[in-house]
Design a protein around this motif. Structure first.
Motif, mmCIF file in Angstrom:
data_model
loop_
_atom_site.group_PDB
_atom_site.id
_atom_site.type_symbol
_atom_site.label_atom_id
_atom_site.label_comp_id
_atom_site.label_asym_id
_atom_site.label_seq_id
_atom_site.Cartn_x
_atom_site.Cartn_y
_atom_site.Cartn_z
ATOM 1 N N GLN A 96 0.836 -1.176 0.000
ATOM 2 C CA GLN A 96 0.000 0.000 0.000
ATOM 3 C C GLN A 96 0.882 1.241 0.000
ATOM 4 O O GLN A 96 1.976 1.230 0.552
ATOM 5 C CB GLN A 96 -0.893 -0.001 1.237
ATOM 6 C CG GLN A 96 -1.971 1.058 1.200
ATOM 7 C CD GLN A 96 -3.118 0.715 2.131
ATOM 8 O OE1 GLN A 96 -3.276 -0.436 2.551
ATOM 9 N NE2 GLN A 96 -3.920 1.691 2.449
ATOM 10 N N VAL A 97 0.389 2.304 -0.618
ATOM 11 C CA VAL A 97 1.139 3.543 -0.679
ATOM 12 C C VAL A 97 0.276 4.672 -0.130
ATOM 13 O O VAL A 97 -0.928 4.717 -0.369
ATOM 14 C CB VAL A 97 1.590 3.842 -2.130
ATOM 15 C CG1 VAL A 97 0.404 3.989 -3.067
ATOM 16 C CG2 VAL A 97 2.462 5.073 -2.183
ATOM 17 N N GLN A 98 0.890 5.539 0.650
ATOM 18 C CA GLN A 98 0.211 6.721 1.178
ATOM 19 C C GLN A 98 0.695 7.943 0.408
ATOM 20 O O GLN A 98 1.898 8.099 0.156
ATOM 21 C CB GLN A 98 0.502 6.905 2.671
ATOM 22 C CG GLN A 98 -0.130 5.847 3.558
ATOM 23 C CD GLN A 98 0.659 4.550 3.584
ATOM 24 O OE1 GLN A 98 1.879 4.566 3.643
ATOM 25 N NE2 GLN A 98 -0.047 3.426 3.524
ATOM 26 N N LEU A 99 -0.240 8.803 0.041
ATOM 27 C CA LEU A 99 0.071 9.984 -0.767
ATOM 28 C C LEU A 99 -0.323 11.251 -0.017
ATOM 29 O O LEU A 99 -1.418 11.314 0.554
ATOM 30 C CB LEU A 99 -0.685 9.923 -2.097
ATOM 31 C CG LEU A 99 -0.445 8.681 -2.949
ATOM 32 C CD1 LEU A 99 -1.392 8.665 -4.147
ATOM 33 C CD2 LEU A 99 0.996 8.615 -3.414
ATOM 34 N N VAL A 100 0.554 12.237 -0.050
ATOM 35 C CA VAL A 100 0.273 13.517 0.606
ATOM 36 C C VAL A 100 0.602 14.644 -0.365
ATOM 37 O O VAL A 100 1.753 14.777 -0.806
ATOM 38 C CB VAL A 100 1.094 13.682 1.894
ATOM 39 C CG1 VAL A 100 0.813 15.039 2.525
ATOM 40 C CG2 VAL A 100 0.774 12.572 2.881
ATOM 41 N N GLU A 101 -0.409 15.458 -0.681
ATOM 42 C CA GLU A 101 -0.218 16.592 -1.576
ATOM 43 C C GLU A 101 0.150 17.846 -0.785
ATOM 44 O O GLU A 101 -0.230 17.995 0.379
ATOM 45 C CB GLU A 101 -1.489 16.894 -2.376
ATOM 46 C CG GLU A 101 -2.003 15.754 -3.220
ATOM 47 C CD GLU A 101 -3.054 14.928 -2.513
ATOM 48 O OE1 GLU A 101 -3.861 14.276 -3.191
ATOM 49 O OE2 GLU A 101 -3.078 14.947 -1.256
ATOM 50 N N SER A 102 0.855 18.736 -1.451
ATOM 51 C CA SER A 102 1.178 20.039 -0.877
ATOM 52 C C SER A 102 1.389 21.027 -2.006
ATOM 53 O O SER A 102 1.482 20.638 -3.175
ATOM 54 C CB SER A 102 2.435 19.955 0.008
ATOM 55 O OG SER A 102 3.551 19.545 -0.757
ATOM 56 N N GLY A 103 1.460 22.301 -1.637
ATOM 57 C CA GLY A 103 1.766 23.326 -2.629
ATOM 58 C C GLY A 103 0.582 24.145 -3.106
ATOM 59 O O GLY A 103 0.747 25.073 -3.894
ATOM 60 N N GLY A 104 -0.615 23.789 -2.649
ATOM 61 C CA GLY A 104 -1.769 24.569 -3.045
ATOM 62 C C GLY A 104 -1.761 25.942 -2.402
ATOM 63 O O GLY A 104 -0.936 26.248 -1.540
ATOM 64 N N GLY A 105 -2.684 26.789 -2.841
ATOM 65 C CA GLY A 105 -2.765 28.128 -2.293
ATOM 66 C C GLY A 105 -3.653 29.005 -3.138
ATOM 67 O O GLY A 105 -4.394 28.517 -3.998
ATOM 68 N N SER A 106 -3.571 30.301 -2.870
ATOM 69 C CA SER A 106 -4.369 31.280 -3.600
ATOM 70 C C SER A 106 -3.448 32.141 -4.456
ATOM 71 O O SER A 106 -2.449 32.664 -3.954
ATOM 72 C CB SER A 106 -5.140 32.162 -2.617
ATOM 73 O OG SER A 106 -6.056 31.402 -1.868
ATOM 74 N N VAL A 107 -3.802 32.278 -5.723
ATOM 75 C CA VAL A 107 -3.022 33.097 -6.650
ATOM 76 C C VAL A 107 -3.964 33.884 -7.534
ATOM 77 O O VAL A 107 -5.146 33.541 -7.674
ATOM 78 C CB VAL A 107 -2.077 32.243 -7.528
ATOM 79 C CG1 VAL A 107 -1.036 31.544 -6.696
ATOM 80 C CG2 VAL A 107 -2.872 31.252 -8.364
ATOM 81 N N GLN A 108 -3.445 34.912 -8.160
ATOM 82 C CA GLN A 108 -4.219 35.655 -9.135
ATOM 83 C C GLN A 108 -4.108 34.996 -10.505
ATOM 84 O O GLN A 108 -3.147 34.255 -10.778
ATOM 85 C CB GLN A 108 -3.721 37.099 -9.196
ATOM 86 C CG GLN A 108 -4.062 37.901 -7.953
ATOM 87 C CD GLN A 108 -3.845 39.386 -8.146
ATOM 88 O OE1 GLN A 108 -2.944 39.795 -8.883
ATOM 89 N NE2 GLN A 108 -4.660 40.197 -7.490
ATOM 90 N N ALA A 109 -5.074 35.265 -11.335
ATOM 91 C CA ALA A 109 -5.056 34.734 -12.693
ATOM 92 C C ALA A 109 -3.753 35.120 -13.384
ATOM 93 O O ALA A 109 -3.265 36.243 -13.233
ATOM 94 C CB ALA A 109 -6.248 35.271 -13.475
ATOM 95 N N GLY A 110 -3.202 34.143 -14.099
ATOM 96 C CA GLY A 110 -1.919 34.344 -14.751
ATOM 97 C C GLY A 110 -0.738 33.883 -13.933
ATOM 98 O O GLY A 110 0.384 33.803 -14.453
ATOM 99 N N GLY A 111 -0.976 33.593 -12.658
ATOM 100 C CA GLY A 111 0.094 33.163 -11.787
ATOM 101 C C GLY A 111 0.419 31.686 -11.931
ATOM 102 O O GLY A 111 -0.156 30.986 -12.765
ATOM 103 N N SER A 112 1.334 31.229 -11.076
ATOM 104 C CA SER A 112 1.813 29.845 -11.136
ATOM 105 C C SER A 112 1.835 29.228 -9.745
ATOM 106 O O SER A 112 1.988 29.933 -8.737
ATOM 107 C CB SER A 112 3.228 29.782 -11.722
ATOM 108 O OG SER A 112 3.266 30.273 -13.037
ATOM 109 N N LEU A 113 1.675 27.926 -9.718
ATOM 110 C CA LEU A 113 1.842 27.127 -8.508
ATOM 111 C C LEU A 113 2.468 25.802 -8.905
ATOM 112 O O LEU A 113 2.270 25.321 -10.034
ATOM 113 C CB LEU A 113 0.494 26.855 -7.834
ATOM 114 C CG LEU A 113 -0.172 27.973 -7.031
ATOM 115 C CD1 LEU A 113 -1.562 27.533 -6.591
ATOM 116 C CD2 LEU A 113 0.657 28.352 -5.819
#
Length: 123
Positions: A1-18
């Motif tokens: 079994q594998v456990q997955l954890v996401e990160s890096g989300g957030g709030s940005v303005q249109a045209g931005g990057s994440l």
């Protein structure tokens, strides 16, 4: 079994990057093909991108092609989703998922899922 954890989300303005990250534990990520999915409020979960075992093969939804890039670092047990030129319609909870079955777009083919990370894009 594998456990997955996401990160890096957030709030940005249109045209931005994440850049989203999906870190695996429990088993080596190199044994799994990986996908990113997203779900906006009131909408069904939709496929975003997928990558094969080596990272040399990828697939993208038309809505993100040319703006998003999926990649993986098997040595770090991590998959990434670089998101550029973000649009308000990209706002959603983003999940990574793992499968041994193939490079599929349907969520039902993925056996393991992370808890998700919120991405909000304002206009």
């Amino acid at each position: 079994q594998v456990q997955l954890v996401e990160s890096g989300g957030g709030s940005v303005q249109a045209g931005g990057s994440l850049r989203l990250s999906c870190a695996a534990s429990g088993r080596t990520l190199s044994s799994y093909l990986m996908g990113w999915f997203r779900q906006a409020p009131g909408k069904e979960r939709e496929f975003v991108a997928a990558v094969n075992l080596s990272g040399g093969g990828t697939d993208y939804a038309d809505s993100v092609k040319g703006r998003f890039t999926i990649s993986r670092d098997n040595a770090k047990n991590t998959v990434y989703l670089q998101m550029n030129s973000l649009k308000p319609e990209d706002t959603a909870v983003y999940n990574c998922a793992a499968t041994r079955l193939g490079l599929f777009r349907a969520p039902s083919f993925y056996q393991y899922w992370g808890q998700g990370t919120q991405v909000t894009v304002s206009s």
